[in-house]
Design a protein around this motif. Structure first.
Motif, PDB file in Angstrom:
ATOM      1  N   GLN A   1     -31.231 -31.338 -16.157  1.00 56.23           N
ATOM      2  CA  GLN A   1     -32.486 -31.473 -16.917  1.00 56.23           C
ATOM      3  C   GLN A   1     -32.699 -29.992 -17.571  1.00 56.23           C
ATOM      4  OE1 GLN A   1     -35.383 -33.506 -14.263  1.00 56.23           O
ATOM      5  NE2 GLN A   1     -36.201 -33.924 -16.433  1.00 56.23           N
TER       6      GLN A   1
ATOM      7  N   TYR B   1     -34.585 -26.856  -7.947  1.00 57.65           N
ATOM      8  CA  TYR B   1     -34.828 -25.989  -8.988  1.00 57.65           C
ATOM      9  C   TYR B   1     -35.740 -24.625  -8.464  1.00 57.65           C
ATOM     10  CZ  TYR B   1     -33.447 -29.315 -12.879  1.00 57.65           C
ATOM     11  OH  TYR B   1     -32.752 -29.982 -13.741  1.00 57.65           O
TER      12      TYR B   1
ATOM     13  N   GLY C   1     -32.602 -48.878 -16.579  1.00 58.05           N
ATOM     14  CA  GLY C   1     -31.187 -47.814 -16.409  1.00 58.05           C
ATOM     15  C   GLY C   1     -31.370 -46.504 -16.359  1.00 58.05           C
ATOM     16  N   SER C   2     -32.689 -46.021 -16.713  1.00 60.44           N
ATOM     17  CA  SER C   2     -33.109 -44.529 -16.826  1.00 60.44           C
ATOM     18  C   SER C   2     -33.048 -44.015 -15.426  1.00 60.44           C
ATOM     19  CB  SER C   2     -34.177 -44.213 -17.716  1.00 60.44           C
ATOM     20  OG  SER C   2     -33.973 -44.657 -19.140  1.00 60.44           O
ATOM     21  N   TYR C   3     -32.482 -42.751 -15.230  1.00 58.70           N
ATOM     22  CA  TYR C   3     -32.758 -41.864 -14.069  1.00 58.70           C
ATOM     23  C   TYR C   3     -34.122 -41.135 -14.252  1.00 58.70           C
ATOM     24  CZ  TYR C   3     -27.996 -43.340 -12.664  1.00 58.70           C
ATOM     25  OH  TYR C   3     -27.089 -44.207 -12.207  1.00 58.70           O
ATOM     26  N   ILE C   4     -35.005 -41.273 -13.368  1.00 58.58           N
ATOM     27  CA  ILE C   4     -36.294 -40.757 -13.533  1.00 58.58           C
ATOM     28  C   ILE C   4     -36.377 -39.599 -12.359  1.00 58.58           C
ATOM     29  CG2 ILE C   4     -38.612 -41.045 -13.478  1.00 58.58           C
ATOM     30  CD1 ILE C   4     -37.287 -42.133 -15.995  1.00 58.58           C
TER      31      ILE C   4
ATOM     32  N   LEU D   1     -32.407 -24.787 -13.071  1.00 56.11           N
ATOM     33  CA  LEU D   1     -31.744 -25.447 -12.077  1.00 56.11           C
ATOM     34  C   LEU D   1     -30.978 -24.404 -11.123  1.00 56.11           C
ATOM     35  CD1 LEU D   1     -30.637 -28.078 -10.910  1.00 56.11           C
ATOM     36  CD2 LEU D   1     -28.661 -27.500 -12.277  1.00 56.11           C
TER      37      LEU D   1
ATOM     38  N   SER E   1     -32.299 -34.398 -21.186  1.00 54.77           N
ATOM     39  CA  SER E   1     -30.999 -34.638 -20.708  1.00 54.77           C
ATOM     40  C   SER E   1     -30.351 -35.923 -21.107  1.00 54.77           C
ATOM     41  CB  SER E   1     -31.226 -34.469 -19.208  1.00 54.77           C
ATOM     42  OG  SER E   1     -31.664 -35.669 -18.763  1.00 54.77           O
TER      43      SER E   1
ATOM     44  N   THR F   1     -41.825 -40.699 -20.145  1.00 54.33           N
ATOM     45  CA  THR F   1     -40.422 -40.751 -20.559  1.00 54.33           C
ATOM     46  C   THR F   1     -40.308 -41.331 -22.085  1.00 54.33           C
ATOM     47  OG1 THR F   1     -39.865 -41.112 -18.389  1.00 54.33           O
ATOM     48  CG2 THR F   1     -38.347 -41.622 -20.038  1.00 54.33           C
TER      49      THR F   1
ATOM     50  N   PHE G   1     -38.514 -35.828 -21.191  1.00 55.53           N
ATOM     51  CA  PHE G   1     -39.523 -36.207 -20.217  1.00 55.53           C
ATOM     52  C   PHE G   1     -40.815 -35.306 -20.652  1.00 55.53           C
ATOM     53  CE2 PHE G   1     -37.556 -39.147 -17.592  1.00 55.53           C
ATOM     54  CZ  PHE G   1     -36.143 -38.424 -17.353  1.00 55.53           C
TER      55      PHE G   1
ATOM     56  N   ASN H   1     -38.182 -41.953 -25.050  1.00 60.04           N
ATOM     57  CA  ASN H   1     -37.022 -42.791 -25.543  1.00 60.04           C
ATOM     58  C   ASN H   1     -36.975 -42.548 -27.200  1.00 60.04           C
ATOM     59  OD1 ASN H   1     -36.072 -43.538 -22.901  1.00 60.04           O
ATOM     60  ND2 ASN H   1     -37.684 -44.783 -22.957  1.00 60.04           N
TER      61      ASN H   1
ATOM     62  N   THR I   1     -33.163 -39.093 -24.235  1.00 62.46           N
ATOM     63  CA  THR I   1     -34.519 -39.048 -23.465  1.00 62.46           C
ATOM     64  C   THR I   1     -35.174 -37.897 -23.154  1.00 62.46           C
ATOM     65  OG1 THR I   1     -33.473 -41.066 -22.429  1.00 62.46           O
ATOM     66  CG2 THR I   1     -35.388 -40.042 -21.208  1.00 62.46           C
TER      67      THR I   1
ATOM     68  N   LYS J   1     -33.911 -37.843  -8.037  1.00 63.01           N
ATOM     69  CA  LYS J   1     -33.890 -39.061  -9.104  1.00 63.01           C
ATOM     70  C   LYS J   1     -33.553 -40.178  -8.766  1.00 63.01           C
ATOM     71  CE  LYS J   1     -32.226 -36.289 -13.064  1.00 63.01           C
ATOM     72  NZ  LYS J   1     -31.004 -36.131 -14.276  1.00 63.01           N
TER      73      LYS J   1
ATOM     74  N   LEU K   1     -29.105 -39.134 -19.940  1.00 65.00           N
ATOM     75  CA  LEU K   1     -29.428 -39.839 -18.738  1.00 65.00           C
ATOM     76  C   LEU K   1     -28.262 -40.674 -18.594  1.00 65.00           C
ATOM     77  CD1 LEU K   1     -32.962 -40.616 -18.883  1.00 65.00           C
ATOM     78  CD2 LEU K   1     -32.054 -39.056 -17.578  1.00 65.00           C
TER      79      LEU K   1
END
Lengths: 113, 117
Positions: free
Chosen positions: B106, A36, A97-100, A46, B97, B49, B34, B51, B32, A91, B99
């Motif tokens: 994002q 980014y 299951g979430s992509y952090i 991005l 975004s 995060t 952030f 939700n 979701t 990520k 997810l």
């Protein structure tokens, strides 16, 4: 060790120069990678995603090395407008299951005439 | 690309007051969102995060009772800084975004600059 590490710089280069940034990550299970760009007092935007096979977008080339756990960004023919902070983002999937995303602290680039 | 808005863009308040920041996805539904905080010359630090329809997940070291997050719909999340103090002064940014795909981009809001006197 921080999850995502970058050299903060600043990298001070003349117009037309080629400059490269590296970013290392500690979690070997990380699944997706990005660069980014953030201008002063603005939100990140991005620049490009980083794929295993490497990818190029004009003057910008991104590479991923999973074995050594680093990604790189190469900027060719630097322009004054490339001056910004470049953030490495990694990520990984968490339970649920979430992509952090995890951000590096950024590498500052200054391109001068 | 998708648009995420934040309101207000800046706020100055007295110590002890509460400040609410809104984050909206304008042209897509964000399951979701952030919330980040960024101090000068520092990295973006993920706070939580958010939700839709469930409780937020807070990062280690972030007080959930101080930073209240509500994600009442697929297009709106709010962050309330309760009893703000000068050390809470920072740049707060939200992002959104889908997810389902880890490579989904994002999209960031323009940020809210909070100054607590």
């Amino acid at each position: 060790r921080k999850e995502v590490e970058q050299d903060p710089g600043p990298f001070n280069v003349p117009e037309g120069a080629t400059v490269a940034f590296n970013c290392t990550y500690s979690n070997s299970a990380s699944q997706s990678f990005f660069w980014y760009r953030q201008d002063c007092r603005k939100e990140p935007k991005l620049l490009m995603s980083v794929y295993s096979s490497g990818n190029e977008d004009g003057r910008f080339t991104a590479q991923l090395n999973r074995a050594s756990q680093y990604i790189s960004l190469l900027i060719r023919d630097s322009k004054l407008s490339d001056s910004a902070t470049y953030l490495c983002v990694v990520k990984g999937r968490r339970a649920g299951g979430s992509y952090i995303p995890t951000f590096g602290r950024g590498t500052s680039l200054i391109v001068h005439p | 690309g998708a648009v995420v808005s934040q309101h207000p863009s800046w706020v100055i308040c007295k110590s002890g007051t509460s400040v609410k920041i809104e984050c909206r996805s304008l042209d897509f539904q964000a399951t979701t969102m952030f919330w980040y905080r960024q101090f000068p010359k520092q990295s973006l630090m993920l706070m939580a995060t958010s939700n839709e329809g469930s409780k937020a997940t807070y990062e280690q070291g972030v007080e959930k009772d101080k930073f209240l997050i509500n994600h009442a719909s697929l297009t709106l999340s709010t962050l309330t800084v309760t009893s703000a103090h000068p050390e809470d002064s920072s740049f707060y940014i939200c992002s959104a975004s889908d997810l389902a795909d880890s490579y989904n981009e994002q999209f960031f809001g323009p940020g809210t600059r909070l100054t607590v006197l």
